[in-house]
Design a protein around this motif. Structure first.
Motif: not given
Length: 448
Positions: A50-57
């Motif tokens: 998911a694109s929102m998982s970029v926030s995890l990085m």
């Protein structure tokens, strides 16, 4: 010479590839081609579902770029994905990944990721989240990416049953088999993965004290401005000034224990007349909360559901204590955020939560699935403001001492360098500080 050590050759883009759209008939390759025309560097591709998982990085990709790597990130299309990637200095790439099983779409995604890898020719790929782990892992192995890393952020199979559980176990094992290193975000998750024979112990590693990306404590610290915003939020939600508030931050799904949390709240409402339940998140269709429970939650006048919130920091200052009766985690970042905000946490004793909470020091752990014990622990904290402050302060100190994002970034970058050196690939252009002692030991252990 093994396949993994074959020298990389520059491949020309496919004819007509400049006209690219996001459709089922064409490969999304503009970003890959753009990198292909640039001078060769040590290219790293991170893939999430998911694109929102970029926030995890957040911050991690920028750190890698500044260290000298050429960085790209791939995910399904989503709000602000491109902007977030470019803010990190990473090249955004769109791929049609979905969280749930969809065999035909997954096959299309596999072909697209494989095609992108053949054009980009990264020396390192880091795939995380279950679907991206399976598809990107297979594509990376088929295309011969020299260094393959799987970031294991949780195990959906823990709470699955029957055929679905077996399928999830198979896909996780396959993803781990495609990787040279399996980075587990917590020690309890590593142990669970090994015990379920998902990954071999010698391939697994935990950086420092765990977590996906650490936490920037300054983003959640109780500043004057955040306290002011919290007061405004209380007024907007119609919450009395002195009403005790149990908070929850995350996806409103069954695995997060929303049903048990609501049951505990109902138990405590008789003891604390003005008690409020603040749910910071939104209901999702995947792994849904049972309809009857959801309807009761939505009808209760003392329950506030915020929906999706970009900046959760002020909401931690609204609540008195955070509750996380989750059935499974990798390493729950919300606990670190709550601690950074000075809040105590009550959670189920589950994979991931046991790494984030020191029981009795910065929170309370209760038996998994026991809503009555959850209610009692919450009651203890609501009744004792002094204990809440002490636990919150202990949590703040631990976050600032052990979970700085730089620890994770440094360990990851040093792992990349070690893996490249193992393959005989020069890292002359990479500029790294010496790894923090704790993660240096962990990385060395994983490489034995």
């Amino acid at each position: 010479m093994t396949k993994d050590k074959l020298p990389h050759r520059r491949l020309l883009p496919a004819p007509g590839a400049r006209r690219v759209g996001y459709s089922s008939k064409r490969v999304v390759q503009v970003a890959a081609e753009r990198m292909e025309t640039q001078p060769r560097g040590l290219r790293v591709l991170h893939v999430v579902t998911a694109s929102m998982s970029v926030s995890l990085m957040r911050g991690q990709l920028k750190f890698l770029r500044e260290a000298g790597f050429e960085v790209a990130v791939a995910a399904a299309p989503g709000e602000e994905f491109t902007a977030k990637a470019r803010a990190e200095g990473a090249q955004p790439i769109l791929v049609p990944l979905t969280r749930e099983m969809a065999p035909l779409r997954d096959l299309v995604a596999l072909f697209r990721v494989y095609s992108i890898l053949r054009r980009m020719r990264p020396v390192i790929i880091n795939f995380g989240t279950p679907k991206a782990g399976l598809i990107a892992g297979l594509a990376a192995r088929l295309s011969g990416v020299p260094c393959r890393v799987y970031t294991l952020r949780g195990l959906r199979c823990e709470t699955a049953r029957g055929l679905k559980r077996q399928l999830l176990l198979f896909t996780e094992r396959l993803a781990c088999a495609c990787a040279h290193r399996v980075v587990c975000v917590s020690e309890s998750l590593r142990q669970k993965a090994v015990s379920l024979r998902i990954a071999k112990a010698k391939r697994t590693v935990v950086f420092a004290y765990g977590s996906s990306n650490g936490v920037d404590a300054g983003l959640f610290r109780p500043t004057v401005e955040r306290l002011r915003m919290a007061m405004i939020l209380r007024e907007e939600k119609g919450i009395p000034k002195d009403a005790p508030i149990i908070g929850f931050v995350g996806r409103l799904v069954a695995d997060k224990g929303i049903g048990d949390l609501f049951e505990a709240y109902l138990t405590l409402r008789g003891r604390f007349g003005d008690l409020r339940l603040l749910l910071v998140g939104e209901f999702e269709e995947g792994d849904p909360v049972p309809t009857a429970i959801r309807e009761r939650i939505e009808r209760d006048p003392n329950v506030t559901i915020t929906g999706f919130v970009k900046d959760t920091a002020p909401y931690y200052q609204v609540m008195d204590v955070l509750a996380l009766p989750t059935q499974r985690e990798g390493f729950p970042s919300v606990i670190l955020e709550a601690h950074a905000a000075g809040k105590a946490v009550v959670a189920y004793r589950a994979t991931g939560t046991v790494d984030a909470i020191v029981d009795g020091v910065n929170g309370i752990l209760v038996p998994q699935g026991d809503a009555m014990e959850l209610a009692e622990a919450l009651s203890t904290l609501i009744s004792d403001r002094g204990l809440v402050r002490t636990m919150g302060r202990n949590g703040q100190e631990r976050v600032e001492r052990e979970f700085q994002p730089m620890r994770i970034w440094s360990a990851l970058a040093n792992t990349y360098v070690r893996m490249l050196e193992e393959k005989g690939i020069s890292c002359a252009g990479i500029r790294l500080e010496k790894a923090w002692p704790c993660e240096a030991e962990n990385v060395q252990e994983a490489l034995r």
